[in-house]
Design a protein around this motif. Structure first.
Motif, PDB file in Angstrom:
ATOM      1  N   SER A  75     -10.965   1.505  28.885  1.00 10.48           N
ATOM      2  CA  SER A  75     -10.909   2.839  29.485  1.00 10.48           C
ATOM      3  C   SER A  75     -11.176   3.898  28.422  1.00 10.48           C
ATOM      4  N   ASP A  76     -11.645   5.050  28.860  1.00 10.70           N
ATOM      5  CA  ASP A  76     -11.777   6.169  27.925  1.00 10.70           C
ATOM      6  C   ASP A  76     -10.567   7.096  27.983  1.00 10.70           C
ATOM      7  N   ASP A  77      -9.791   6.994  29.067  1.00  9.25           N
ATOM      8  CA  ASP A  77      -8.674   7.927  29.271  1.00  9.25           C
ATOM      9  C   ASP A  77      -7.310   7.257  29.219  1.00  9.25           C
ATOM     10  N   VAL A  78      -7.233   6.020  29.665  1.00  5.71           N
ATOM     11  CA  VAL A  78      -5.931   5.339  29.767  1.00  5.71           C
ATOM     12  C   VAL A  78      -5.748   4.439  28.545  1.00  5.71           C
ATOM     13  N   ASP A  79      -4.631   4.657  27.830  1.00  5.92           N
ATOM     14  CA  ASP A  79      -4.331   3.797  26.682  1.00  5.92           C
ATOM     15  C   ASP A  79      -3.875   2.434  27.213  1.00  5.92           C
ATOM     16  N   ILE A  80      -4.797   1.498  27.171  1.00  5.43           N
ATOM     17  CA  ILE A  80      -4.612   0.188  27.805  1.00  5.43           C
ATOM     18  C   ILE A  80      -3.370  -0.539  27.297  1.00  5.43           C
ATOM     19  N   LEU A  81      -3.040  -0.359  26.027  1.00  9.26           N
ATOM     20  CA  LEU A  81      -1.935  -1.136  25.453  1.00  9.26           C
ATOM     21  C   LEU A  81      -0.562  -0.500  25.686  1.00  9.26           C
ATOM     22  N   LYS A  82      -0.540   0.695  26.272  1.00  8.03           N
ATOM     23  CA  LYS A  82       0.735   1.395  26.528  1.00  8.03           C
ATOM     24  C   LYS A  82       1.228   1.100  27.942  1.00  8.03           C
ATOM     25  N   TYR A  83       2.541   0.878  28.063  1.00  7.95           N
ATOM     26  CA  TYR A  83       3.106   0.556  29.379  1.00  7.95           C
ATOM     27  C   TYR A  83       3.938   1.712  29.920  1.00  7.95           C
ATOM     28  N   GLU A  84       3.908   1.894  31.247  1.00  7.25           N
ATOM     29  CA  GLU A  84       4.744   2.885  31.931  1.00  7.25           C
ATOM     30  C   GLU A  84       5.701   2.143  32.864  1.00  7.25           C
ATOM     31  N   GLU A  85       6.905   2.698  32.991  1.00  7.16           N
ATOM     32  CA  GLU A  85       7.920   2.098  33.875  1.00  7.16           C
ATOM     33  C   GLU A  85       7.380   1.895  35.298  1.00  7.16           C
ATOM     34  N   SER A  86       6.643   2.890  35.794  1.00  8.12           N
ATOM     35  CA  SER A  86       6.167   2.860  37.184  1.00  8.12           C
ATOM     36  C   SER A  86       5.240   1.670  37.480  1.00  8.12           C
ATOM     37  N   GLU A  87       4.583   1.153  36.448  1.00 11.34           N
ATOM     38  CA  GLU A  87       3.694   0.016  36.660  1.00 11.34           C
ATOM     39  C   GLU A  87       4.461  -1.188  37.203  1.00 11.34           C
ATOM     40  N   PHE A  88       5.691  -1.338  36.710  1.00  9.43           N
ATOM     41  CA  PHE A  88       6.476  -2.515  37.095  1.00  9.43           C
ATOM     42  C   PHE A  88       6.986  -2.424  38.525  1.00  9.43           C
ATOM     43  N   ASP A  89       7.169  -1.196  39.023  1.00 11.28           N
ATOM     44  CA  ASP A  89       7.556  -1.037  40.432  1.00 11.28           C
ATOM     45  C   ASP A  89       6.460  -1.563  41.347  1.00 11.28           C
ATOM     46  N   LYS A  90       5.205  -1.325  40.943  1.00 10.92           N
ATOM     47  CA  LYS A  90       4.088  -1.781  41.767  1.00 10.92           C
ATOM     48  C   LYS A  90       3.996  -3.317  41.796  1.00 10.92           C
ATOM     49  N   ILE A  91       4.367  -3.958  40.681  1.00  7.82           N
ATOM     50  CA  ILE A  91       4.256  -5.425  40.611  1.00  7.82           C
ATOM     51  C   ILE A  91       5.230  -6.096  41.579  1.00  7.82           C
ATOM     52  N   LYS A  92       6.417  -5.489  41.733  1.00  7.65           N
ATOM     53  CA  LYS A  92       7.460  -6.100  42.581  1.00  7.65           C
ATOM     54  C   LYS A  92       6.963  -6.421  43.990  1.00  7.65           C
ATOM     55  N   ASP A  93       6.084  -5.569  44.523  1.00 11.66           N
ATOM     56  CA  ASP A  93       5.654  -5.747  45.907  1.00 11.66           C
ATOM     57  C   ASP A  93       4.403  -6.610  46.072  1.00 11.66           C
ATOM     58  N   LEU A  94       3.837  -7.065  44.962  1.00  6.51           N
ATOM     59  CA  LEU A  94       2.599  -7.863  45.037  1.00  6.51           C
ATOM     60  C   LEU A  94       2.906  -9.315  45.369  1.00  6.51           C
ATOM     61  N   LYS A  95       2.174  -9.880  46.303  1.00 16.72           N
ATOM     62  CA  LYS A  95       2.321 -11.315  46.597  1.00 16.72           C
ATOM     63  C   LYS A  95       1.295 -12.089  45.770  1.00 16.72           C
ATOM     64  N   THR A  96       1.784 -12.760  44.729  1.00 18.21           N
ATOM     65  CA  THR A  96       0.884 -13.488  43.833  1.00 18.21           C
ATOM     66  C   THR A  96       1.492 -14.840  43.476  1.00 18.21           C
ATOM     67  N   LYS A  97       0.671 -15.704  42.888  1.00 18.21           N
ATOM     68  CA  LYS A  97       1.166 -17.017  42.486  1.00 18.21           C
ATOM     69  C   LYS A  97       1.160 -17.201  40.965  1.00 18.21           C
TER      70      LYS A  97
END
Lengths: 276, 276
Positions: free
Chosen positions: B232-254
């Protein structure tokens, strides 16, 4: 042109082009040494690839280092199986180690590895190393509360190693560890050997208070997805100490590193689900 | 008895036992649909395994989710390649997505996937999806500052996809992203395709300000060790935000999960060294 295929299941396999092949029948198994174009020398026992010159560093580093880093001061280490010597070589990278014992049932594996796999077997004559040609099961009957770390470097749970994936054997391993002792075992592929994997980890969970399963990429093993399990009665495997990372800094490795260690137990969802 | 071997290099390959085989010659490539005993249906393009019913979830989840989680609010997503529809299926698991475009050069791949791989292609008729049968290179010439996420789901950099691993193409991808846009690309195997891997990642590094390379276990791909790169040119790929993990909770994955996401960039030492 010679090609060799390891049938990792009856329906899929790894195929490699071979320059030269040599077969030895030992008391326990058929030993094949292949000189391959892609992976260099390859050691095959009863048709199953054990190690290759090109990717062996991954298996040996990942079996040895997590346990040796997790233990606060490993002095006495035992490797059961691992007659090629690769795990012993990694064990000796830890300066705290005073005694490294190797217990391999098949003397021929040791001989052939010394002759054909010198970069893997190179530390087997180190003065800190003592080699026992014995059945691991019997060997442990005579060792109580002795080792700091025991590494189970075994072939698949069919043939000579079958009994060494059972609860009775893991109990012997536990009894052979002294205080703060840690076991690390290769626990098969969670993808193509789901049942072997689940069974091994579940047996370990019955015996030890703490455990943690991790994975490594091993190109020449089934599915390229391999598992290992750390276990202990005294050391909380999933807890990290600052001092562990100081020890990693001085290790010369190609796969294992501080990042791999920090995220060791971050495994895919379907793998965690198998061992819940 | 039919066996199929993909020669991942001239000297090693993956061998599978086959129930049935069907070959179609398209304008661009030879398309083979195998019904295999171990992996279910398998799609093979010009001799290279693209996807199988049994392990496809790993590749598709790991290409789609990290980018879609990292982006704060992905609404418009483009997949280039990926005619089997597996990546689109994963994209649609994110409720923020309003438009999912698929740009695949070979119409035959889409047709055959709809016919033989229904569990993979199942979302291609979703009303949010628009399919373009076009060359990705030309397609991007007409799209500027439009997408939030672009996923490069390409075959190897030989044949139809060759030009899509080059700096000029990555620059077009960058220009087709709007603010906070993120690209995810499959970047080959760091083990058996070292040069492909290094080249792809290095070209991406030249074009984007931020990048991060990660791995996944894919049993039917070369060495079972596969790489992806976020940029990305705008998003620091290696930095994590708390909100990202909220989105993972609802994903159905294996495969993908919070642990995999947290440790995404914890890669083996020799892999980091290749792209330093």
């Amino acid at each position: 042109m010679i090609w060799f295929t390891e049938y990792q299941t009856p329906n899929t396999g790894l195929t490699v082009k071979v320059k030269e092949a040599k077969t030895v029948k030992s008391k326990y198994q058929e030993i094949l040494i292949l000189d391959t174009y892609e992976y260099g020398k390859m050691l095959v026992l009863d048709g199953a690839v054990q190690t290759t010159e090109r990717d062996e560093f991954i298996y040996h580093e990942m079996l040895a280092h997590p346990a040796l880093i997790k233990h606060p001061n490993p002095e006495r280490v035992l490797v059961i199986g691992g007659g090629d010597g690769g795990t012993i070589r990694e064990v000796l990278k830890h300066p705290s180690v005073k005694e490294a014992h190797l217990c391999e049932i098949d003397e021929e594996v040791i001989k052939i590895s010394k002759e054909y796999l010198p970069t893997i077997s190179c530390e087997l004559n180190n003065p800190k190393v003592q080699v026992f040609v014995e059945d691991g099961n019997k060997f442990l009957d005579e060792r109580k509360s002795y080792y700091d770390v025991i590494l189970l470097d075994l072939s698949d749970p069919v043939g000579p190693a079958e009994a060494l994936f059972k609860r009775e054997f893991y109990t012997k391993v536990k009894n052979a560890l002294r205080e703060n002792g840690i076991m690390a075992a290769q626990t098969e592929s969670p993808f193509l050997q789901e049942l072997y994997f689940k069974t091994a980890v579940n047996e370990i969970k019955q015996v030890f208070k703490y455990f943690g399963t991790y994975l490594a990429f091993i190109p020449t093993y089934p599915a390229g997805m391999w598992s290992f399990t750390l276990a202990s009665d005294d050391v909380d495997i999933l807890k990290y100490e600052e001092s562990e990372f100081d020890k990693i800094k001085d290790l010369k490795t190609k796969y294992f590193c501080d990042k791999i260690y920090t995220s060791l137990f971050s495994i895919p969802k379907f793998v965690s689900d198998l061992i819940k």
